[in-house]
Design an enzyme around this catalytic site. Structure first.
Site, short mmCIF file in Angstrom:
data_model
loop_
_atom_site.label_atom_id
_atom_site.label_comp_id
_atom_site.label_asym_id
_atom_site.label_seq_id
_atom_site.Cartn_x
_atom_site.Cartn_y
_atom_site.Cartn_z
N ASN A 7 0.87 -1.18 0.00
CA ASN A 7 0.00 0.00 0.00
C ASN A 7 0.91 1.23 0.00
OD1 ASN A 7 -1.84 2.01 0.48
ND2 ASN A 7 -2.44 1.30 2.53
N TRP A 8 1.05 1.81 -1.17
CA TRP A 8 1.97 2.95 -1.28
C TRP A 8 1.43 4.22 -0.63
CZ3 TRP A 8 4.19 3.07 -7.01
CH2 TRP A 8 4.95 1.90 -7.20
N LYS A 9 0.15 4.23 -0.32
CA LYS A 9 -0.50 5.42 0.24
C LYS A 9 -0.24 6.64 -0.67
CE LYS A 9 -0.46 3.32 4.72
NZ LYS A 9 -0.46 3.44 6.17
N HIS A 94 -9.88 1.10 4.57
CA HIS A 94 -8.64 1.38 5.30
C HIS A 94 -8.93 2.38 6.43
CE1 HIS A 94 -4.60 2.63 6.29
NE2 HIS A 94 -4.18 1.52 5.68
N GLU A 96 -7.36 4.83 7.47
CA GLU A 96 -7.10 6.23 7.15
C GLU A 96 -8.28 6.83 6.36
OE1 GLU A 96 -3.19 5.70 5.41
OE2 GLU A 96 -2.37 5.27 7.40
N GLU A 164 -6.27 -5.11 10.20
CA GLU A 164 -5.36 -3.99 10.41
C GLU A 164 -5.74 -3.26 11.70
OE1 GLU A 164 -3.09 -2.83 6.66
OE2 GLU A 164 -4.56 -1.33 7.19
N GLY A 170 1.19 2.61 10.59
CA GLY A 170 1.85 3.86 10.25
C GLY A 170 2.94 4.31 11.22
N SER A 212 2.58 -2.07 10.66
CA SER A 212 4.00 -2.16 11.02
C SER A 212 4.61 -3.52 10.72
CB SER A 212 4.21 -1.78 12.49
OG SER A 212 3.72 -0.48 12.74
N GLY A 233 2.63 -1.06 4.38
CA GLY A 233 2.70 0.36 4.04
C GLY A 233 4.12 0.80 3.81
P1 PGA Z 1 2.38 0.38 7.75
O1 PGA Z 1 0.95 0.58 7.04
O2 PGA Z 1 2.93 -0.93 7.24
O3 PGA Z 1 3.20 1.55 7.34
O4 PGA Z 1 2.12 0.33 9.23
C1 PGA Z 1 0.08 -0.49 6.86
C2 PGA Z 1 -1.21 -0.05 6.23
O5 PGA Z 1 -1.69 1.04 6.55
O6 PGA Z 1 -1.80 -0.75 5.39
#
Ligand code: PGA
Length: 254
Positions: A7-9, A94, A96, A164, A170, A212, A233
């Protein structure tokens, strides 16, 4: 097979960087194609560019979809557009996006739109925090109940569930979940699927972990956490670390 979904966000910034990252990720996908299904989910503006620079075994997904195909939705993209630009998967729910106001009902509609267009939803669920009494399980149960209301047994097989925990995601995360915490939730999700769809389907739906995940902890999630893959991420933006993660989860069990 183990899913490795990046997930490149909202990164990287430039087209050239996106192409560079795709090429490096493609090498990883090819190297581990016997054990991993590797998918990258770039920001929407890069979708077509990334798709043009990708070939199987590296697959492409999107990061979000509109809940309806109606044209008057400024800023959103439809499932048809994602498909047209090379996406086969799409992240929905997600945390976010939920934090910006997406409700369980909206997420359910997004799942429906994706299934209609034969895109594979990567449905994210997870609790905001944990409590000693286990109330967080009902938060996750509500997410599952709403997302899968009137989703048929045939459709559910075309979906991935990503556990998640919000507190583990994050740069600001408290910590990653432990494999035991992850296992507890995968068992909980499987039980939900088993009660609703029966054992065969409950076993067939991939449940992956995100929050993470990295090259140091990933293997323990596969061995002890009951996960069939990862939504990654930060590490997905660093090809060297992603390669190390891929290697760690591809090794034969001792
Ligand atoms: P992260 O993000 O690996 O940077 O914790 C995971 C995600 O939001 O899918």
């Amino acid at each position: 097979m183990i899913y490795l979904i990046g997930n490149w966000k909202m990164a990287p910034e430039k087209n050239t960087q996106a192409v560079d990252l795709v090429k490096k990720t493609a090498v990883i996908a090819k190297q581990y194609k016997k054990t991993l299904v590797t998918v990258i989910c770039p920001p929407t503006p890069f979708l077509s560019l990334v798709s043009k620079n990708t070939k199987v075994p590296l697959l492409v997904g999107a990061q979000g979809v509109a809940a309806s195909e109606a044209a008057a939705q400024t800023g959103l993209v439809s499932a048809s557009m994602l498909k047209e630009n090379g996406a086969q998967y799409c992240i929905v729910g997600h945390s976010e996006m939920r934090a910006r106001g997406e409700s369980n009902d909206m997420i359910k509609q997004q799942v429906d739109r994706l299934l209609e267009k034969k895109l594979i939803p990567i449905l994210c669920i997870g609790e905001k925090s944990r409590d000693a009494q286990g109330w967080y399980l009902s938060e996750v149960k509500d997410q599952l109940d709403t997302a899968f209301a009137d989703v048929s047994a045939l459709q559910i097989k075309k979906l991935i569930i990503a556990y998640e925990p919000v507190w583990a995601i994050g740069a600001g995360a408290e910590r990653a979940a432990t494999p035991i915490e992850c296992r507890e939730m995968t068992v909980f999700i499987r039980k939900f699927l088993n009660d609703k769809y029966g054992e065969k389907i409950a076993k067939a739906v991939p449940i992956i972990y995100g929050g993470s995940a990295d090259e140091f902890n990933a293997r323990s999630f596969v061995e002890e956490g009951g996960t069939q893959g990862f939504l990654v991420g930060r590490v997905s933006l660093d090809a060297k670390r992603l390669a190390a993660l891929a290697k760690s989860i591809s090794q034969e069990k001792k």
